[in-house]
Write a protein that holds these residues in place. Structure first.
Motif, PDB file in Angstrom:
ATOM      1  N   ILE A 122       0.837  -1.200   0.000  1.00  0.00           N
ATOM      2  CA  ILE A 122       0.000   0.000   0.000  1.00  0.00           C
ATOM      3  C   ILE A 122       0.874   1.253   0.000  1.00  0.00           C
ATOM      4  CG2 ILE A 122      -1.652   1.327   1.379  1.00  0.00           C
ATOM      5  CD1 ILE A 122      -2.836  -1.364   2.295  1.00  0.00           C
ATOM      6  N   ALA A 123       0.674   2.103  -1.000  1.00  0.00           N
ATOM      7  CA  ALA A 123       1.395   3.375  -1.083  1.00  0.00           C
ATOM      8  C   ALA A 123       0.537   4.517  -0.550  1.00  0.00           C
ATOM      9  CB  ALA A 123       1.808   3.655  -2.525  1.00  0.00           C
ATOM     10  N   ASP A 124      -0.782   4.396  -0.683  1.00  0.00           N
ATOM     11  CA  ASP A 124      -1.711   5.422  -0.184  1.00  0.00           C
ATOM     12  C   ASP A 124      -2.809   4.713   0.604  1.00  0.00           C
ATOM     13  OD1 ASP A 124      -3.840   7.315   0.096  1.00  0.00           O
ATOM     14  OD2 ASP A 124      -2.999   8.488  -1.554  1.00  0.00           O
ATOM     15  N   PHE A 125      -2.694   4.794   1.942  1.00  0.00           N
ATOM     16  CA  PHE A 125      -3.580   4.017   2.820  1.00  0.00           C
ATOM     17  C   PHE A 125      -5.043   4.424   2.669  1.00  0.00           C
ATOM     18  CE2 PHE A 125      -5.765   3.123   6.792  1.00  0.00           C
ATOM     19  CZ  PHE A 125      -5.414   1.799   7.012  1.00  0.00           C
ATOM     20  N   GLU A 126      -5.324   5.734   2.704  1.00  0.00           N
ATOM     21  CA  GLU A 126      -6.710   6.213   2.667  1.00  0.00           C
ATOM     22  C   GLU A 126      -7.406   5.819   1.367  1.00  0.00           C
ATOM     23  OE1 GLU A 126      -7.140  10.348   3.504  1.00  0.00           O
ATOM     24  OE2 GLU A 126      -6.122  10.223   5.443  1.00  0.00           O
ATOM     25  N   ILE A 127      -6.702   5.970   0.254  1.00  0.00           N
ATOM     26  CA  ILE A 127      -7.306   5.645  -1.046  1.00  0.00           C
ATOM     27  C   ILE A 127      -7.523   4.135  -1.171  1.00  0.00           C
ATOM     28  CG2 ILE A 127      -7.026   5.808  -3.560  1.00  0.00           C
ATOM     29  CD1 ILE A 127      -7.511   8.495  -2.229  1.00  0.00           C
ATOM     30  N   THR A 128      -6.597   3.332  -0.629  1.00  0.00           N
ATOM     31  CA  THR A 128      -6.764   1.871  -0.642  1.00  0.00           C
ATOM     32  C   THR A 128      -8.008   1.473   0.131  1.00  0.00           C
ATOM     33  OG1 THR A 128      -4.368   1.551  -0.776  1.00  0.00           O
ATOM     34  CG2 THR A 128      -5.670  -0.352  -0.088  1.00  0.00           C
ATOM     35  N   GLU A 129      -8.204   2.110   1.296  1.00  0.00           N
ATOM     36  CA  GLU A 129      -9.384   1.832   2.123  1.00  0.00           C
ATOM     37  C   GLU A 129     -10.674   2.175   1.374  1.00  0.00           C
ATOM     38  OE1 GLU A 129     -11.514   3.660   6.062  1.00  0.00           O
ATOM     39  OE2 GLU A 129      -9.344   3.919   5.893  1.00  0.00           O
ATOM     40  N   LEU A 130     -10.687   3.351   0.723  1.00  0.00           N
ATOM     41  CA  LEU A 130     -11.862   3.761  -0.060  1.00  0.00           C
ATOM     42  C   LEU A 130     -12.130   2.792  -1.208  1.00  0.00           C
ATOM     43  CD1 LEU A 130     -11.200   7.621  -0.279  1.00  0.00           C
ATOM     44  CD2 LEU A 130     -13.110   6.519   0.911  1.00  0.00           C
ATOM     45  N   MET A 131     -11.063   2.353  -1.863  1.00  0.00           N
ATOM     46  CA  MET A 131     -11.192   1.428  -2.991  1.00  0.00           C
ATOM     47  C   MET A 131     -11.755   0.081  -2.528  1.00  0.00           C
ATOM     48  SD  MET A 131      -8.184   0.160  -5.606  1.00  0.00           S
ATOM     49  CE  MET A 131      -7.335  -0.844  -4.374  1.00  0.00           C
ATOM     50  N   LEU A 132     -11.212  -0.442  -1.425  1.00  0.00           N
ATOM     51  CA  LEU A 132     -11.698  -1.726  -0.904  1.00  0.00           C
ATOM     52  C   LEU A 132     -13.162  -1.643  -0.487  1.00  0.00           C
ATOM     53  CD1 LEU A 132      -8.799  -3.228   1.255  1.00  0.00           C
ATOM     54  CD2 LEU A 132      -9.884  -4.263  -0.734  1.00  0.00           C
ATOM     55  N   LYS A 133     -13.530  -0.554   0.206  1.00  0.00           N
ATOM     56  CA  LYS A 133     -14.928  -0.362   0.616  1.00  0.00           C
ATOM     57  C   LYS A 133     -15.845  -0.383  -0.595  1.00  0.00           C
ATOM     58  CE  LYS A 133     -14.920   2.232   4.964  1.00  0.00           C
ATOM     59  NZ  LYS A 133     -14.919   3.567   5.557  1.00  0.00           N
ATOM     60  N   SER A 134     -15.439   0.344  -1.645  1.00  0.00           N
ATOM     61  CA  SER A 134     -16.249   0.428  -2.863  1.00  0.00           C
ATOM     62  C   SER A 134     -16.432  -0.953  -3.495  1.00  0.00           C
ATOM     63  CB  SER A 134     -15.584   1.381  -3.856  1.00  0.00           C
ATOM     64  OG  SER A 134     -16.243   1.351  -5.100  1.00  0.00           O
ATOM     65  N   PHE A 135     -15.338  -1.719  -3.574  1.00  0.00           N
ATOM     66  CA  PHE A 135     -15.413  -3.041  -4.203  1.00  0.00           C
ATOM     67  C   PHE A 135     -16.252  -4.016  -3.363  1.00  0.00           C
ATOM     68  CE2 PHE A 135     -11.158  -2.251  -6.549  1.00  0.00           C
ATOM     69  CZ  PHE A 135     -11.830  -1.741  -7.643  1.00  0.00           C
ATOM     70  N   ILE A 136     -16.090  -3.962  -2.030  1.00  0.00           N
ATOM     71  CA  ILE A 136     -16.855  -4.866  -1.152  1.00  0.00           C
ATOM     72  C   ILE A 136     -18.345  -4.538  -1.236  1.00  0.00           C
ATOM     73  CG2 ILE A 136     -17.285  -5.510   1.266  1.00  0.00           C
ATOM     74  CD1 ILE A 136     -14.200  -5.218   1.683  1.00  0.00           C
ATOM     75  N   ASN A 137     -18.671  -3.253  -1.274  1.00  0.00           N
ATOM     76  CA  ASN A 137     -20.076  -2.855  -1.436  1.00  0.00           C
ATOM     77  C   ASN A 137     -20.623  -3.297  -2.795  1.00  0.00           C
ATOM     78  OD1 ASN A 137     -20.289  -1.673   1.075  1.00  0.00           O
ATOM     79  ND2 ASN A 137     -19.697   0.358   0.351  1.00  0.00           N
ATOM     80  N   ARG A 138     -19.760  -3.240  -3.810  1.00  0.00           N
ATOM     81  CA  ARG A 138     -20.184  -3.605  -5.159  1.00  0.00           C
ATOM     82  C   ARG A 138     -20.560  -5.087  -5.260  1.00  0.00           C
ATOM     83  NH1 ARG A 138     -16.469  -1.514 -10.081  1.00  0.00           N
ATOM     84  NH2 ARG A 138     -16.436   0.338  -8.749  1.00  0.00           N
ATOM     85  N   VAL A 139     -19.911  -5.920  -4.458  1.00  0.00           N
ATOM     86  CA  VAL A 139     -20.245  -7.353  -4.494  1.00  0.00           C
ATOM     87  C   VAL A 139     -21.330  -7.708  -3.479  1.00  0.00           C
ATOM     88  CG1 VAL A 139     -17.979  -8.002  -5.370  1.00  0.00           C
ATOM     89  CG2 VAL A 139     -18.375  -8.081  -2.900  1.00  0.00           C
ATOM     90  N   GLY A 140     -21.984  -6.676  -2.924  1.00  0.00           N
ATOM     91  CA  GLY A 140     -23.139  -6.916  -2.053  1.00  0.00           C
ATOM     92  C   GLY A 140     -22.866  -6.768  -0.581  1.00  0.00           C
ATOM     93  N   GLY A 141     -21.726  -6.173  -0.210  1.00  0.00           N
ATOM     94  CA  GLY A 141     -21.354  -6.058   1.198  1.00  0.00           C
ATOM     95  C   GLY A 141     -22.367  -5.351   2.066  1.00  0.00           C
ATOM     96  N   ARG A 142     -23.037  -4.330   1.519  1.00  0.00           N
ATOM     97  CA  ARG A 142     -24.014  -3.569   2.314  1.00  0.00           C
ATOM     98  C   ARG A 142     -25.243  -4.399   2.667  1.00  0.00           C
ATOM     99  NH1 ARG A 142     -24.184   2.211  -0.898  1.00  0.00           N
ATOM    100  NH2 ARG A 142     -22.295   3.109  -0.004  1.00  0.00           N
ATOM    101  N   LYS A 143     -25.539  -5.407   1.863  1.00  0.00           N
ATOM    102  CA  LYS A 143     -26.751  -6.205   2.086  1.00  0.00           C
ATOM    103  C   LYS A 143     -26.537  -7.317   3.103  1.00  0.00           C
ATOM    104  CE  LYS A 143     -28.107  -5.391  -2.714  1.00  0.00           C
ATOM    105  NZ  LYS A 143     -28.225  -6.003  -4.037  1.00  0.00           N
ATOM    106  N   TRP A 144     -25.262  -7.596   3.457  1.00  0.00           N
ATOM    107  CA  TRP A 144     -25.003  -8.685   4.390  1.00  0.00           C
ATOM    108  C   TRP A 144     -25.349  -8.260   5.812  1.00  0.00           C
ATOM    109  CZ3 TRP A 144     -19.493  -9.461   1.979  1.00  0.00           C
ATOM    110  CH2 TRP A 144     -19.655  -9.997   0.691  1.00  0.00           C
TER     111      TRP A 144
END
Length: 383
Positions: A122-144
């Protein structure tokens, strides 16, 4: 599962329910049981099964170039570039993944397309966190109903600080528990290698930021090496070669296109050519030149030989019995770099052992996390 309660036991059962409500579980119903008085039915919930049903286990290949996600029971559900486009002043995220990748090199001054991982870490921690959140939500994370357990892969020789950064980024993107696993191990399992037998298996995983080389036996890594020479380095070498030879500036995407379409690293490899467009360094105007496969081989030669040397170094440190197994089984190539034309033949010539390209090499690591997720309870009980 539902059990019909006999009418004669209705009073005792009701007393049991009262004990549950007051927290006295020892002589009433057990914790996790509920009673529907209207139907005289006792519904027994196994809380562990309930949790597994409502939560998800997900495996993530957090790559420098791409992020792939495997959801237990569904398979690989996401494969997107590791790119985030943000507005530079407000830090507002405008796009993540493929949409952001299309913006690389084409954004106005107030928009920046960032790749938050470099050389496998990880070179940019905050952006990595935002990216992971976005991807997890995209695969249905919010509905779990409960937060997922995440198995995430990392290069072999990263520091404890770099490991902590990966773990924290996953935790802050919504994970309940985070398990870290070494990339070559996941790649070998995803490629279909039986690494749990007492015999030698060798894998060369060429990703975007790092190349991981490992010999595995009895479920673990015997000897390994990780170098920061992989797909991104290949792209930058092509850019540098064209800049020096033709005085032409090209972007990352053009360089990657050259590598994929006409790139070759073996003297007997493909011999093709393509027209590329860029900016002339002398006139400052757009210009088109024709590039041949032989030139790409020349541009990539030093970087590719670094990969060869890393593989040789690992073989030299491998116990003799395992070396004999590798001669029989061969070396397996995984990762996007495995698709570079002629690389398998070059490695076979240099290492004097058979070299095979895995089926679907780009997804071996994330498929490996999927297989590991099936045994995650065993892993978590050990750790």
């Amino acid at each position: 599962m539902a059990y019909r309660v006999p009418m004669s036991r209705r009073d005792n059962t009701a007393r049991g329910i009262r004990r549950v409500r007051t927290g006295r579980f020892s002589d009433g119903l057990k914790s996790g049981q509920a009673f529907d008085a209207g139907w005289h039915a006792l519904i027994i919930f196994e809380l562990g099964d309930m949790q597994k049903m409502l939560g998800k286990d997900i495996g993530i290949d957090l790559g420098t170039a791409n992020v792939s996600i495997h959801v237990k029971g569904k398979g690989v559900v996401l494969d997107e570039p590791s790119v985030v486009a943000i507005e530079s002043e407000s830090k507002r995220v405008l796009a993540v993944g493929e949409e952001a990748r299309r913006m690389v090199g084409r954004t106005p001054g107030n928009i920046v397309a960032i790749r938050p991982l470099k050389d496998g870490v990880i070179a940019d921690f905050e952006i990595t966190e935002l990216m992971l959140k976005s991807f997890i939500n995209r695969v249905g994370g919010r509905k779990w109903y409960s937060r997922p357990r995440i198995l995430i892969c990392a290069p072999t020789n990263i520091t404890s600080v770099e490991q902590k950064a990966i773990r924290e980024a996953a935790e802050r993107s919504g994970a309940k528990e985070v398990f870290l696993e070494e990339e070559p191990k996941a790649a070998a399992i995803g490629a279909g290698m039986d690494i749990f037998q007492p015999s030698g298996n060798m894998v060369v995983d060429i990703g975007g930021g790092t190349t991981d080389v490992a010999v595995l036996s009895m479920g673990d890594i015997v000897t390994a090496s990780s170098i920061k020479v992989a797909g991104d380095k290949f792209d930058s070498e092509i850019m540098k070669y064209i800049k020096n030879k033709y005085k032409l500036l090209i972007g990352e995407r053009t360089s990657e296109d050259i590598k994929i379409k006409i790139g070759s690293v073996h003297p007997d490899g493909r011999k093709e050519s393509m027209d590329i467009r860029g900016r002339d360094m002398v006139t400052g105007l757009p210009q088109t030149v024709t590039i041949r496969s032989e030139e790409v081989r020349e541009a990539l030669w030093d970087s590719v030989m670094s990969v060869v040397q890393a593989a040789k170094a690992v073989l030299e440190r491998t116990p003799p019995e395992l070396s004999a197994d590798i001669i029989d089984r061969g070396v397996i190539l995984t990762g996007g770099g495995a698709l570079l034309d002629g690389l398998d033949a070059l490695l076979a010539d240099e290492l004097k052992v058979p070299v095979l390209i895995a089926e679907d090499p780009m997804h071996c690591v994330v498929k490996g996390t999927g297989i590991m997720l099936e045994n995650l309870d065993k892993v978590s009980s050990k750790g």
